[in-house]
Write a protein that holds these residues in place. Structure first.
Motif, PDB file in Angstrom:
ATOM      1  N   GLN A   1       0.824  -1.205   0.000  1.00 10.32           N
ATOM      2  CA  GLN A   1       0.000   0.000   0.000  1.00 10.32           C
ATOM      3  C   GLN A   1       0.861   1.260   0.000  1.00 10.32           C
ATOM      4  N   THR A   2       1.942   1.224   0.776  1.00 11.37           N
ATOM      5  CA  THR A   2       2.864   2.366   0.799  1.00 11.37           C
ATOM      6  C   THR A   2       3.499   2.563  -0.571  1.00 11.37           C
ATOM      7  N   PHE A   3       3.904   1.468  -1.213  1.00 11.07           N
ATOM      8  CA  PHE A   3       4.511   1.559  -2.539  1.00 11.07           C
ATOM      9  C   PHE A   3       3.532   2.154  -3.554  1.00 11.07           C
ATOM     10  N   ILE A   4       2.267   1.762  -3.463  1.00 18.43           N
ATOM     11  CA  ILE A   4       1.266   2.302  -4.390  1.00 18.43           C
ATOM     12  C   ILE A   4       1.106   3.803  -4.191  1.00 18.43           C
ATOM     13  N   MET A   5       0.946   4.223  -2.938  1.00 21.30           N
ATOM     14  CA  MET A   5       0.751   5.640  -2.652  1.00 21.30           C
ATOM     15  C   MET A   5       1.958   6.466  -3.059  1.00 21.30           C
ATOM     16  N   VAL A   6       3.147   5.988  -2.699  1.00 24.05           N
ATOM     17  CA  VAL A   6       4.366   6.726  -3.031  1.00 24.05           C
ATOM     18  C   VAL A   6       4.624   6.677  -4.535  1.00 24.05           C
ATOM     19  N   GLY A   7       4.339   5.540  -5.167  1.00 25.50           N
ATOM     20  CA  GLY A   7       4.545   5.411  -6.607  1.00 25.50           C
ATOM     21  C   GLY A   7       3.706   6.399  -7.398  1.00 25.50           C
ATOM     22  N   VAL A   8       2.425   6.534  -7.036  1.00 23.78           N
ATOM     23  CA  VAL A   8       1.552   7.498  -7.706  1.00 23.78           C
ATOM     24  C   VAL A   8       2.047   8.919  -7.466  1.00 23.78           C
ATOM     25  N   SER A   9       2.537   9.178  -6.264  1.00 23.27           N
ATOM     26  CA  SER A   9       3.064  10.502  -5.935  1.00 23.27           C
ATOM     27  C   SER A   9       4.279  10.835  -6.797  1.00 23.27           C
ATOM     28  N   ILE A  10       5.174   9.866  -6.967  1.00 24.35           N
ATOM     29  CA  ILE A  10       6.361  10.079  -7.802  1.00 24.35           C
ATOM     30  C   ILE A  10       5.952  10.357  -9.241  1.00 24.35           C
ATOM     31  N   LEU A  11       4.995   9.582  -9.735  1.00 23.21           N
ATOM     32  CA  LEU A  11       4.510   9.761 -11.104  1.00 23.21           C
ATOM     33  C   LEU A  11       3.926  11.163 -11.293  1.00 23.21           C
ATOM     34  N   ALA A  12       3.115  11.602 -10.318  1.00 25.91           N
ATOM     35  CA  ALA A  12       2.513  12.933 -10.395  1.00 25.91           C
ATOM     36  C   ALA A  12       3.584  14.018 -10.325  1.00 25.91           C
ATOM     37  N   ALA A  13       4.591  13.805  -9.480  1.00 28.80           N
ATOM     38  CA  ALA A  13       5.664  14.791  -9.334  1.00 28.80           C
ATOM     39  C   ALA A  13       6.437  14.963 -10.635  1.00 28.80           C
ATOM     40  N   VAL A  14       6.742  13.849 -11.290  1.00 30.87           N
ATOM     41  CA  VAL A  14       7.530  13.904 -12.525  1.00 30.87           C
ATOM     42  C   VAL A  14       6.698  14.428 -13.693  1.00 30.87           C
ATOM     43  N   LEU A  15       5.469  13.925 -13.851  1.00 30.83           N
ATOM     44  CA  LEU A  15       4.653  14.274 -15.011  1.00 30.83           C
ATOM     45  C   LEU A  15       4.045  15.673 -14.916  1.00 30.83           C
ATOM     46  N   LEU A  16       3.756  16.130 -13.698  1.00 32.54           N
ATOM     47  CA  LEU A  16       3.108  17.430 -13.535  1.00 32.54           C
ATOM     48  C   LEU A  16       3.949  18.424 -12.731  1.00 32.54           C
ATOM     49  N   GLY A  17       4.643  17.929 -11.716  1.00 33.48           N
ATOM     50  CA  GLY A  17       5.464  18.819 -10.902  1.00 33.48           C
ATOM     51  C   GLY A  17       6.653  19.380 -11.667  1.00 33.48           C
ATOM     52  N   LEU A  18       7.286  18.534 -12.497  1.00 37.82           N
ATOM     53  CA  LEU A  18       8.430  18.988 -13.292  1.00 37.82           C
ATOM     54  C   LEU A  18       8.029  20.085 -14.289  1.00 37.82           C
ATOM     55  N   PRO A  19       6.966  19.898 -15.078  1.00 42.30           N
ATOM     56  CA  PRO A  19       6.535  20.986 -15.966  1.00 42.30           C
ATOM     57  C   PRO A  19       6.110  22.243 -15.200  1.00 42.30           C
ATOM     58  N   ALA A  20       5.420  22.054 -14.067  1.00 42.39           N
ATOM     59  CA  ALA A  20       4.963  23.215 -13.283  1.00 42.39           C
ATOM     60  C   ALA A  20       6.148  24.019 -12.773  1.00 42.39           C
ATOM     61  N   GLY A  21       7.168  23.326 -12.277  1.00 48.86           N
ATOM     62  CA  GLY A  21       8.364  24.013 -11.802  1.00 48.86           C
ATOM     63  C   GLY A  21       9.097  24.718 -12.933  1.00 48.86           C
ATOM     64  N   THR A  22       9.089  24.097 -14.105  1.00 48.01           N
ATOM     65  CA  THR A  22       9.731  24.702 -15.270  1.00 48.01           C
ATOM     66  C   THR A  22       9.002  25.976 -15.689  1.00 48.01           C
ATOM     67  N   VAL A  23       7.672  25.936 -15.685  1.00 45.83           N
ATOM     68  CA  VAL A  23       6.877  27.122 -16.014  1.00 45.83           C
ATOM     69  C   VAL A  23       7.133  28.232 -14.995  1.00 45.83           C
ATOM     70  N   LEU A  24       7.216  27.877 -13.723  1.00 41.47           N
ATOM     71  CA  LEU A  24       7.528  28.866 -12.691  1.00 41.47           C
ATOM     72  C   LEU A  24       8.853  29.555 -12.992  1.00 41.47           C
ATOM     73  N   PHE A  25       9.825  28.770 -13.394  1.00 36.76           N
ATOM     74  CA  PHE A  25      11.146  29.330 -13.700  1.00 36.76           C
ATOM     75  C   PHE A  25      11.100  30.211 -14.938  1.00 36.76           C
ATOM     76  N   LEU A  26      10.491  29.726 -16.007  1.00 37.78           N
ATOM     77  CA  LEU A  26      10.497  30.452 -17.275  1.00 37.78           C
ATOM     78  C   LEU A  26       9.672  31.736 -17.218  1.00 37.78           C
ATOM     79  N   CYS A  27       8.625  31.767 -16.377  1.00 41.85           N
ATOM     80  CA  CYS A  27       7.723  32.918 -16.339  1.00 41.85           C
ATOM     81  C   CYS A  27       8.080  33.945 -15.269  1.00 41.85           C
ATOM     82  N   ARG A  28       9.089  33.661 -14.460  1.00 47.44           N
ATOM     83  CA  ARG A  28       9.463  34.633 -13.447  1.00 47.44           C
ATOM     84  C   ARG A  28      10.182  35.819 -14.080  1.00 47.44           C
ATOM     85  N   LYS A  29      10.318  36.896 -13.338  1.00 47.78           N
ATOM     86  CA  LYS A  29      10.886  38.132 -13.860  1.00 47.78           C
ATOM     87  C   LYS A  29      12.313  37.918 -14.368  1.00 47.78           C
ATOM     88  N   GLY A  30      12.571  38.393 -15.582  1.00 42.40           N
ATOM     89  CA  GLY A  30      13.906  38.317 -16.155  1.00 42.40           C
ATOM     90  C   GLY A  30      14.202  37.048 -16.918  1.00 42.40           C
TER      91      GLY A  30
END
Length: 220
Positions: A18-47
């Motif tokens: 159960q822990t592996f399932i919960m953490v596995g989905v979290s990792i997947l969400a972090a890579v598939l959505l967190g990585l692009p979101a962080g990239t957008v934050l970087f690219l859209c900040r001032k300068g």
């Protein structure tokens, strides 16, 4: 300890799964959505290349709000949304929804910080060569920041493991929930210690793997 493993073996393995399932989905969400979101934050900040105050402020505020929530309150707050998405607010599947949301916010901030550590000269060189935004991101930014991105993901995974121990509140199960229900609440300190040892070993394996991978990828 051998007696405990024999007596509670199936339940222990189920909680680890159960822990592996919960953490596995979290990792997947972090890579598939967190990585692009962080990239957008970087690219859209001032300068930066895609400077956009509205996009940056909105996304930055959303990430800050999610990360500022005490996780237990976030789980309870998201119960209606969880029920809407998966049809239930109870169980391991339901537990993955709040974990995935906090994973996206948590890792996106670490991605932004890793990209900020990339020397500006790298971006300027890429622009001077006529690289597109996509090429700058994938061939320059991610390559230069790959070690930091891996370390950030390692830190995030350890946080996800910690967060997963709270998911017993919504019947998510997992190692932490098993330790509380079968160990603490039944006054089985020995059983609780076994689960803590398993958790420590799991975290150490994640940390060792992540640190080793980051060291190999760091070509500076």
């Amino acid at each position: 300890m051998p007696d405990i493993l024999i007596q509670y073996g199936p339940e222990i393995w189920r909680s680890i799964g159960q822990t592996f399932i919960m953490v596995g989905v979290s990792i997947l969400a972090a890579v598939l959505l967190g990585l692009p979101a962080g990239t957008v934050l970087f690219l859209c900040r001032k300068g930066q290349l895609l400077e956009n105050r509205a996009v940056f402020s909105t996304l930055n505020l959303l990430v800050n709000i999610i990360r500022s929530f005490p996780f237990l309150l976030l789980v309870v707050f998201l119960i209606p949304f969880t029920r809407l998405i998966v049809g239930t607010a109870i169980g391991t599947t339901a537990a993955t929804i709040p974990l995935a949301i906090i994973a996206i916010a948590h890792y996106s901030r670490l991605v932004e910080q890793s990209l900020l550590d990339v020397p500006k000269g790298v971006i300027e060189a890429a622009v001077s060569m006529g690289a597109s935004i996509r090429e700058i991101v994938f061939k320059f930014l991610y390559v230069e920041a790959r070690s930091g991105l891996v370390l950030g993901l390692t830190t995030s995974i350890i946080s996800f493991i910690s967060y997963s121990t709270i998911m017993g509140v919504v019947g998510g199960g997992g190692i932490g929930d098993f330790a509380i229900r079968y160990g603490y609440q039944q006054f089985r300190t020995d059983l609780m210690m076994v689960m803590i040892i398993i958790m420590v070993i799991l975290v150490q394996l994640v940390q060792f793997t992540g640190t080793t991978a980051a060291r190999i990828l760091d070509k500076r």
